[in-house]
Design an enzyme around this catalytic site. Structure first.
Site, PDB file in Angstrom:
ATOM      1  N   GLY A 354      60.856 -13.402  18.321  1.00 28.90           N
ATOM      2  CA  GLY A 354      59.636 -13.211  17.545  1.00 28.90           C
ATOM      3  C   GLY A 354      58.529 -13.915  17.638  1.00 28.90           C
ATOM      4  N   GLY A 377      64.580  -9.914  19.854  1.00 22.88           N
ATOM      5  CA  GLY A 377      65.966  -9.646  19.270  1.00 22.88           C
ATOM      6  C   GLY A 377      67.060 -10.121  19.938  1.00 22.88           C
TER       7      GLY A 377
HETATM    8  C1  3PG Z   1      61.845  -6.122  22.844  1.00 26.57           C
HETATM    9  O1  3PG Z   1      60.838  -6.031  23.082  1.00 26.57           O
HETATM   10  O2  3PG Z   1      62.540  -6.735  22.019  1.00 26.57           O
HETATM   11  C2  3PG Z   1      62.879  -5.398  23.783  1.00 26.57           C
HETATM   12  O3  3PG Z   1      61.992  -4.849  24.842  1.00 26.57           O
HETATM   13  C3  3PG Z   1      63.762  -4.387  23.253  1.00 26.57           C
HETATM   14  O4  3PG Z   1      62.970  -3.308  22.509  1.00 26.57           O
HETATM   15  P1  3PG Z   1      63.407  -2.749  21.562  1.00 26.57           P
HETATM   16  O5  3PG Z   1      63.441  -3.447  20.279  1.00 26.57           O
HETATM   17  O6  3PG Z   1      62.392  -1.385  20.958  1.00 26.57           O
HETATM   18  O7  3PG Z   1      64.988  -2.431  21.665  1.00 26.57           O
HETATM   19 MG    MG Z   2      62.753  -5.565  19.437  1.00 28.28          MG
END
Ligand code: 3PG
Ligand code: MG
Length: 395
Positions: A354, A377
């Site tokens: 984040g 994530g």
């Molecule tokens: C991110 O930016 O966290 C990854 O590329 C995954 O993307 P997403 O959350 O759309 O799956």
């Molecule tokens: Mg993401």
């Protein structure tokens, strides 16, 4: 342990590389090229070794439809600039005739960037037949997208079962850094967890208390814990309905011999905007009409002091509302202290997830930490102790 590209004899072969080009954009331009820059070593190494490289990625969330506002085409320029040497072509589809023809004419040392994988519903559905269409384009599969490894998608999971595979250089370095802080760390281990909501970080806190010796809670999350302990947090962001949960986390931490550190003072203001009048108060003296927007200078100094005795630090989330000065002060001060300890060799520091990278860049220490993850994530899920499908498949 996954194989690396050292284990693949790629000369004269077509190598499908799953990267994560899901980079932040502003007004049509890349606003942070970190993910591009960190992917380049794998691409250039494979090209230098005589592979024809086929790069695939998702971008945004087009939900299985061809939506050109989420095309990867705008990334061709930035990617070419970052690559320097190897020639890059763009292919406006990721499967089917156009993709097959483009790949067939690709020469060793060249790179083809395929259009957004998520233009097809089979990608997110982890559809084996979509994965087979992708696999038809290559002889080998290399996953260099740690930041997408929390998704069990056709290009991260199903495809692994169809081609000889290996981890790319970025995937390798992410996994090594993560192992260094939670699997085989030098103790004492500290974790700093900030951010807004306890409710989104419950699994993460639950896992970390069993792994680290000291867990520092900052950000608005700290307000929920303070409230749960009977401290009046005034108008601060606070999840009052999470009080029982917060007390439960504290009890579990106690049983696991993990020290929870909450701030002893705070920076408060009546409004959250640049230039708002702010004050420093002891944590027990937050006025009813004020909100906590950062941990105080006393808490930041105490924390910097405690880090001197630590050997390992994992950091996720800012300590305060760092986007608006002066509420960035504690995050900047503690980040600088951690960076100094890292430079002197006393502390291993790994950060990700984040806002963390933006906060550390703002503090000017992004290059001084031992490792900064490219993942959002996926980094969080890894801190939660979850097995990431993309990593599991590779192993
Ligand atoms: C991110 O930016 O966290 C990854 O590329 C995954 O993307 P997403 O959350 O759309 O799956
Ligand atoms: Mg993401």
């Amino acid at each position: 342990m996954a194989k690396s590209i050292d284990d693949l004899d790629v000369a004269g072969k077509r190598v499908l590389v799953r990267g994560d080009l899901n980079v932040p954009m502003r007004d049509g331009a890349v606003s942070d090229a970190t993910r591009i820059d960190r992917l380049v070593p794998t691409l250039t190494e494979l090209a230098d070794r005589g592979a024809a490289v086929i790069l695939m990625s998702h971008f945004g969330r087009p939900k299985g439809k061809r939506d050109l506002s989420m095309s990867l085409q705008p990334l061709v320029g930035p990617l070419r600039a970052a690559l320097g040497g190897p020639e890059l072509v763009f292919v406006d589809d990721c499967v089917g005739k156009a993709a097959e023809a483009a790949v067939a004419s690709l020469q060793p040392g060249q790179i083809a960037l395929l259009e957004n994988l998520r233009f097809y519903p089979g990608e997110e559905a982890n559809d084996p037949s979509f994965a087979a269409s992708l696999a038809a384009l290559g002889d080998f599969y290399v996953n260099d997208a740690f930041s997408a490894a929390h998704r069990a998608h056709a290009s991260t999971e199903a495809i692994v079962h169809l081609l000889p595979c290996a981890a790319g250089r970025l995937m390798q370095s992410e996994l090594e850094a993560l192992a260094k802080v939670l699997e085989t760390p030098a103790h004492p281990v500290a974790a700093i967890v900030g951010g807004a909501k306890v409710s989104t970080k419950l699994d993460l806190l639950g896992n970390l208390i069993h792994k680290v010796d000291m867990l520092v809670i900052g950000g608005a999350m700290a307000n929920t814990f303070l409230h749960a302990l009977g401290t009046d947090v005034g108008k601060s962001l606070c999840e009052t309905d999470m009080a029982d949960t917060a007390r439960d986390v504290l009890a579990q931490a106690d049983a696991a011999d993990c020290e929870i550190v909450l701030p002893g003072d705070a920076v408060i203001a009546r409004e959250f905007k640049a230039g708002a009048a702010s004050e420093i108060v002891p944590i027990a003296a937050v006025p009813d009409d004020a909100m906590i927007l950062d941990i105080g200078p006393g808490a930041a100094a105490a924390l910097a002091d405690r880090l001197v005795d630590c050997r390992t630090l994992v950091w996720n989330g800012p300590l305060g509302a760092f986007e608006i000065p002066p509420f960035d002060a504690a995050t900047v001060a503690v980040a600088k202290a951690a960076a100094e300890l890292t430079k002197s060799g006393a502390l291993v520091t790994v950060a990700g997830g984040g806002d963390t990278v933006a906060a550390l860049s703002h503090a000017g220490v992004a290059d001084d930490f031992t490792y900064i993850s490219t993942a959002g994530g996926a980094f969080l899920e890894w801190l939660e102790g979850k097995e990431l499908p993309g990593v599991k498949a590779l192993n």
